[in-house]
Design a protein around this motif. Sequence first.
Motif, PDB file in Angstrom:
ATOM      1  N   GLN A 172      27.161  14.236  23.377  1.00 50.88           N
ATOM      2  CA  GLN A 172      25.707  14.069  22.497  1.00 50.88           C
ATOM      3  C   GLN A 172      24.753  14.733  23.442  1.00 50.88           C
ATOM      4  O   GLN A 172      23.723  15.509  22.818  1.00 50.88           O
ATOM      5  N   LEU A 173      24.639  14.495  24.737  1.00 49.44           N
ATOM      6  CA  LEU A 173      23.625  14.838  25.609  1.00 49.44           C
ATOM      7  C   LEU A 173      24.065  15.129  27.027  1.00 49.44           C
ATOM      8  O   LEU A 173      24.951  14.338  27.659  1.00 49.44           O
ATOM      9  N   ILE A 174      23.767  16.173  27.433  1.00 50.61           N
ATOM     10  CA  ILE A 174      24.220  16.637  28.700  1.00 50.61           C
ATOM     11  C   ILE A 174      22.978  17.138  29.760  1.00 50.61           C
ATOM     12  O   ILE A 174      21.868  17.602  29.244  1.00 50.61           O
ATOM     13  N   LEU A 175      23.063  16.806  30.846  1.00 50.18           N
ATOM     14  CA  LEU A 175      21.991  16.998  31.856  1.00 50.18           C
ATOM     15  C   LEU A 175      22.386  18.186  32.524  1.00 50.18           C
ATOM     16  O   LEU A 175      23.282  18.450  33.220  1.00 50.18           O
ATOM     17  N   VAL A 176      21.469  19.348  32.787  1.00 48.89           N
ATOM     18  CA  VAL A 176      21.570  20.532  33.337  1.00 48.89           C
ATOM     19  C   VAL A 176      20.334  20.814  34.105  1.00 48.89           C
ATOM     20  O   VAL A 176      19.308  21.375  33.830  1.00 48.89           O
ATOM     21  N   ASP A 177      20.263  20.529  35.471  1.00 47.32           N
ATOM     22  CA  ASP A 177      19.301  20.995  36.246  1.00 47.32           C
ATOM     23  C   ASP A 177      18.876  22.488  36.592  1.00 47.32           C
ATOM     24  O   ASP A 177      19.870  23.116  36.509  1.00 47.32           O
ATOM     25  N   GLU A 178      17.672  22.508  36.807  1.00 44.49           N
ATOM     26  CA  GLU A 178      17.198  23.989  37.328  1.00 44.49           C
ATOM     27  C   GLU A 178      17.358  24.944  36.286  1.00 44.49           C
ATOM     28  O   GLU A 178      18.289  25.745  36.092  1.00 44.49           O
ATOM     29  N   VAL A 189      26.583  10.387  27.182  1.00 46.29           N
ATOM     30  CA  VAL A 189      25.609  11.382  28.183  1.00 46.29           C
ATOM     31  C   VAL A 189      26.593  11.748  29.460  1.00 46.29           C
ATOM     32  O   VAL A 189      27.442  10.774  29.822  1.00 46.29           O
ATOM     33  N   VAL A 190      26.290  13.125  29.678  1.00 48.06           N
ATOM     34  CA  VAL A 190      27.256  13.560  30.673  1.00 48.06           C
ATOM     35  C   VAL A 190      26.530  14.263  31.571  1.00 48.06           C
ATOM     36  O   VAL A 190      25.516  15.109  31.027  1.00 48.06           O
TER      37      VAL A 190
END
Length: 902
Positions: A106-112, A57-58
């Motif tokens: 594998q998973l990335i967090l991108v807000d808004e 996770v990033v």
Amino acid sequence: MMDARESPDNILRKIQQEEKKARQGKLKIFFGYAAGVGKTYAMLEAAHEELAKGTDVVAGYIEPHARPETVALVRGLEVLSPLTVPYKEMQLKEFDIDGAIRRKPQLILVDELAHTNAQGCRHEKRYQDIQELLRAGINVYTTINVQHIESLNDIVASITKVIVRERIPDYVFDDADQVELVDIEPADLVKRLTDGKIYAQAQVGRALQHFFIADNLTALREIALRRMADRVNKISLRTKNEKKDDYYTKEHILVCLSSSPSNPKIIRTAARMADAFDARFTALFVRTSGFDATSKENRDRLEQNMHLAELLGAKIETVVGENVPFQIAEFARMSGVSQLVVGRSNTKSGLFHLMQKSFTDQLLVYLPKIDVHVIPDSNTPVLRLNFMHRSRQRRESFHLKDTGITLLIFAITTAISLAFDSWELTDIAIIPLYLIGVLIDALKTTDRFHSILLAILNILTFDFLFIEPRHTLSAYDPSYGITFVILFVAAVIAGELANKVKIQAVQAAQLAYRMRLLLETSQMMQKATSDTDVEKIMADQLVKLLNRDIVYYHVDHVQNIGRLMAPIVYEASGHFKEKEALTSPNEQAVALWVYKNRKRAGASTETLGDAKCLYLPVRSGDDVYGVVGMAAQQHHVESNEVNLALSILTEGSLALEKELYNKKRQEMYLQARNEQLRSNLLRSISHDLRTPLTSISGNADFLLNNSDKLSDQQKRSMYAGIYDDSMWLINLVENILSVTRIENGTIQIHKQNELLDDIVYEALKHVNQRRRNHNIRFEAPAEILIVVGDARLLAQVLINLIDNAVKYTPEGSEILIKARKKADKIEVTVADTGAGIPNDEKKRIFEMFYTAERSVADSRRGMGIGLSLCQSIIRAHGGTIYVKDNVPHGTLFVFTLPAKEI
């Protein structure tokens, strides 16, 4: 009752869809109805759960919130460094999409999700960044509020009195793999706001007075819940429909496009209707003759409205005509439209409203069987503003040339009228003459002003020259006043009709030209024989159709998969002033992005919009066969131009797909043939080489161990056997090597002038010693025969033919070789007196690995490649070879070769 089984096509389609989904990343949206409900917090909590499971996770980009709980959850996650973008002496922090793709977690967090990127980023919107991440196979978590969904924008604005500028298309939300609603009671949300957990204390008071009102929050919460319910209903319907091969919705929603400021509201309403009915959605623009003179502001607004309709899932269509309601009605009838959505028309007032029915009334008359939905809007401009604009256009279009034409027609009609008057013809002959002049003027000039001017001049001249008292502007008979009015009205109407006919003729010519060009493209594509032909046809037709410079990037699917070849520029202007600018490294990078992502980009788009060209992929399904760039630095690329270009590119992609399949089929055929050749060769070698090798090894072993017990005659016989078998093997290996070279295309033919007698005698030297049991004779021709060819290969042909005759004829048979000149060819015949070849075998005698079912003179059978090799060699020399019966018995092998004059 028989079980209903899915069709194979449906199963295949599902498999392909599942494979495509497996390659793409998964999108999960944390959805809320207002800021502060806890979307980012919930996203970070879910990320920590995935991290605990061992998922890579990033945190790609987390909006900087002054919320301690949120900040605490970021700790423990790998945070991707933001991209710094300079903007007006500031340094803006944006999501670094290239860094994310290089890192590829594998998973990335991108807000808004609905964020608008700073100028200079690859994409204009963050949701486009996320789409690229998904195509790269990266799973994404993101957040969004209900007011950012495009189709709900006007509803939310009517509630909150705030127009949200950052929005996403509905399909982004609907196509997400998972949407989690983050909900909280409005009262609890207000309390969180007053406690300073959402905004700083300085902003709390203003927020409570404007957006965070209990009624607003309740309404937004209701809209969010309804939107979630709609999404669940869509998924349920989609699942049901997938089980029905013949499913088809009869609903077809049509919305009308215009440059009106109220048009976005109408488009969103139609999109919501299409969404609710699960219907086809089409947006129609009627292009009139006055569109070319439309202001840049209106053109830009129309492009924005078209883009909005595309984002909401509409298919853009354009028709040409002057009668807008009639064109809409005809399109609706031809396309099977069930419901039409238009804006309320208040563009006519006063006298115009009495003289002509409103736009909506005309539609209702033309479409009595189609539901017409009229969307009210108080901001629609009134007609008098349009008249002011049109008058300004007319003044701008006043040309000296048109004035000269008008005055010339006036002078000619006046001169002819004076001649009629001198011949004492009545007014009845003069009045039609002036009307004809107005008609001619309307056809020859570019606007209506000159027709009206000529009508006024005609009335004044008619009164001054032909009405008593003459040479004055008065008349004794008061009825002439009515005549003048009727003459003026008739002239204006005639001029208006002539002007419409002229405009419609121009539009019809443009439409016919485009249709002819598209038909010509289809016909040319069918005749194309290579990828290069198809690509050149596409580019040339685009240049003709759009009058723009075209840049084409070829994709070689055979040798350079994943790479674009060097660009080729097809110019429309007749010079290459812009060639370097159109093929710069930056432009090539945009084209490469289009190829990899299979989406349009460049000028007139939200992705890499600073490019000088609009780039479109030449694609069929997920396969891209090339990239086309349309130069846009001179003027904006309109939506109708893009649609026309896509029509040509679709034809081209189908032709390129056909060519690629033909190449693959040819490759598969060659592979199958080579595989068959290999298997036959191995089978023949394992069987046919064993006998001579066994004979050689047996004779050699016997000679080694029993040499002193054998007589000289016996030894000589065994030596001869070893020699015969060795020569047979040498000849066989030579044939195999020659066949291999021919199949691989590596054989080199050195053609030169050769004496035929020398080739025959050289072949006789290499024929194995079994010929001593046959009578082999060469009848040398009386004249000197010179052939053009490779002596070594031609000798091999004769060796094979003689060996074949020796093999299939009994000892003591005669083998005769003859040659003669026949026209510009030399004909060589190899004749034997054996049993002959049956007619059904003659057709296959030259096939590879075919052996005739005949008794062989010795124990060795051929591999069936000698005669096939003969045919290949003779054909490579431009000759022919065939077999026929030798009378009274036996076989004739005949081949021809090009002759050389002495």
